[in-house]
Design an enzyme around this catalytic site. Structure first.
Site, mmCIF file in Angstrom:
data_model
loop_
_atom_site.group_PDB
_atom_site.id
_atom_site.type_symbol
_atom_site.label_atom_id
_atom_site.label_comp_id
_atom_site.label_asym_id
_atom_site.label_seq_id
_atom_site.Cartn_x
_atom_site.Cartn_y
_atom_site.Cartn_z
ATOM 1 C CE LYS A 1 101.821 -1.316 160.893
ATOM 2 N NZ LYS A 1 102.906 -3.156 159.746
ATOM 3 C CD GLU B 1 89.475 -1.134 151.912
ATOM 4 O OE1 GLU B 1 88.949 -2.004 151.126
ATOM 5 O OE2 GLU B 1 89.942 -0.699 150.783
ATOM 6 C CB CYS C 1 89.649 -5.056 148.372
ATOM 7 S SG CYS C 1 90.116 -2.860 148.982
ATOM 8 C CD GLU D 1 90.805 -9.813 149.329
ATOM 9 O OE1 GLU D 1 90.844 -8.817 148.369
ATOM 10 O OE2 GLU D 1 90.869 -10.348 150.816
#
Length: 498
Positions: free
Chosen positions: A183, A257, A291, A390
């Site tokens: 997906k 992750e 990231c 973030e």
């Protein structure tokens, strides 16, 4: 603005189950080109019924198909054919990836698609050299350990590097004999869908399937499905928590992750020219949306003003614009809401007492695309929200430090722990700092380098589990211990009369 290399996409996009298009059953979702803000395709969302068909196809392929039972050498050949297919279609895949991500076409061709192809060759090499285990210590027995594929893998890819990261999961899962349901993000489905379609020509029916849609609909149905045996997810931390919770109801193992707020530590003993190049690459490559970004730039106080000044000057000269042009250095952000969120952190920085040194504005001169000026702020402290949250864009936060111990303390003062960077030409300094850092991957005097043989993953809110050669072998296989006596062993005869 005029775009150098216009790109077209399929008018409508859906899932792929057992090699055939699936009906979807859900709503239509527009797909946008971030460089212009124009709709370029329509995605039909896969509802729970469509997800069920995809998982069942993968289940049939695992339970009764040839793939899990294929010999290692034959599987290696298939993986190498997958590599060749990607390389043969690299230009097409890169252009589709550019169209729904806004990533630089040059980088997609030279790095992302090359990496995607390499993922398959790497795992072909890995399984060809993998060794088993044998234990002979017990006098009368020989014990071996075999590895079996786990089953049906749900592979959920992010929107910031769809093909590069989805292909890592696909290659690893297939290498060890699993079947898959992939997906991609509903924002960036184009190139992943084409990749799955292309690989059908070399994979048995049902081994690799595709579903599309939002995480709250398609993703939720996929991870909660009782036919799924393991889940691999790359994306945001909050979504990762929700996925692990849902998968945990079925005792399904996960690798996650997730996010990062990585420290980029510039010491007094650094080569400042290289450190400056590395800091710019660390926060502005991939349009700032990664990231791995070195988003907290920690600079020794003695060189702080000089380094920040040079950084700001270089940032203001970055070429922002058309992602298909060869000289562009920074493309658009992935979506209008994400652009607005990133820019909103400039106001947050000011509210917390920080100062904006450059950027923090839309590039309206570039049309209706989601372009922002490269941004750098100086925070008051590591407790500021721009140092803790973030942001996931071309947005650097600067913080000073006075000692190596303070740099380590600041770097570790975060919920995240994915990567960290250290710039120093003094070995004792490097050793002191790297020994103290709590992050899954540390890069010394270099920007991002992914060694697939080594484990990759993070501490804390940056994830659970690791990817890489042995790490993927551990995740995508079940260990089976087999003990055989060397000769008939004496057995107690229960129930016999003495």
């Amino acid at each position: 603005m005029n775009y150098k290399h216009p790109i077209t996409a399929p008018e409508r996009l859906g899932g792929l189950v057992a090699g055939a298009p699936s009906s979807g059953g859900g709503i239509d979702i527009p797909v946008w080109y971030p460089a212009t803000g124009a709709q370029v395709s329509t995605l039909t969302e896969d509802d729970a019924s469509a997800v069920d068909k995809a998982v069942n196809a993968a289940r049939r392929a695992f339970d009764g198909g040839p793939w899990p039972r294929l010999g290692v050498e034959a599987r290696m050949q298939v993986l190498r054919r997958c590599q060749a297919i990607i390389l043969a279609h690299a230009d097409e895949l890169a252009r589709l990836e550019c169209l729904n991500t806004g990533l630089l076409l040059r980088e997609l061709k030279a790095r992302h698609m090359v990496r995607a192809a390499y993922n398959f060759s790497f795992f072909a090499d890995y399984i060809g050299q993998a060794t088993g285990q044998r234990y002979d210590q017990a006098t009368d027995y020989v014990t071996t350990v075999a590895r079996d594929p786990v089953g049906v893998a749900a592979l959920i890819a992010p929107w910031n590097a769809p093909v590069a990261l989805a292909s890592m999961k696909i290659a690893a899962a297939l290498a060890f004999g699993n079947t898959c349901v992939v997906k991609p993000s509903e924002q960036t489905p184009l190139a992943v869908a084409r990749l799955v379609e292309l690989l059908q020509e070399t994979l048995p029916e049902g081994v690799l399937n595709l579903v599309n849609g939002r995480g709250t609909v398609t993703g939720a149905a996929l991870v909660a499905h009782k036919g799924v045996d393991l889940v691999s997810f790359t994306g945001g931390t909050e979504t990762g928590r929700a996925i692990m919770s849902a998968a945990g109801q079925n005792l399904v193992p996960c690798t996650m992750e997730l996010g990062g707020k990585s420290a980029n530590i510039i010491t007094e003993s650094a080569d400042l020219d290289r450190a400056l190049d590395g800091a710019l690459l660390g926060i502005f490559s991939n349009n700032g949306q990664q990231c791995l970004a070195g988003s907290r730039i920690l600079v020794h106080r003695s060189i702080m003003d000089e380094f920040m000044g040079r950084f700001v000057e270089r940032a203001e000269h970055l070429r922002v614009g058309d992602p298909t042009a060869d000289d562009t250095e920074l493309g658009p952000l992935a979506s209008a809401p994400h652009r607005d969120r990133v820019l909103g952190f400039a106001d947050i920085a000011r509210a917390d007492g920080g100062s904006v040194m450059t950027g923090a504005a839309r590039r309206e001169d570039l049309g209706r695309g989601y372009f922002v000026a490269p941004t750098a702020v100086r925070a008051c402290s590591n407790a500021d929200r721009v140092a803790q949250n973030e942001i996931f864009g071309p947005f650097a936060t600067f913080l000073p430090f006075d000692t190596n111990d303070e740099a380590v303390a600041i770097a570790n003062d975060t919920a995240f722990g994915l990567v960290a960077y250290v710039w120093s030409d003094d070995l004792p300094t490097v050793m002191q700092i790297t020994d103290g850092l709590r992050a899954g991957v540390l890069w010394v005097n270099t920007p991002m380098m992914r060694e697939l043989r080594a484990p990759f993953g993070g501490y804390g809110a940056s994830g659970v589990g690791r990817e890489g050669g042995a790490a993927c072998e551990n995740f995508y296989t079940e260990q089976k211990t087999i003990t055989i006596p060397r000769r008939p062993v004496p057995l107690r005869a229960l129930g016999q009369n003495n």
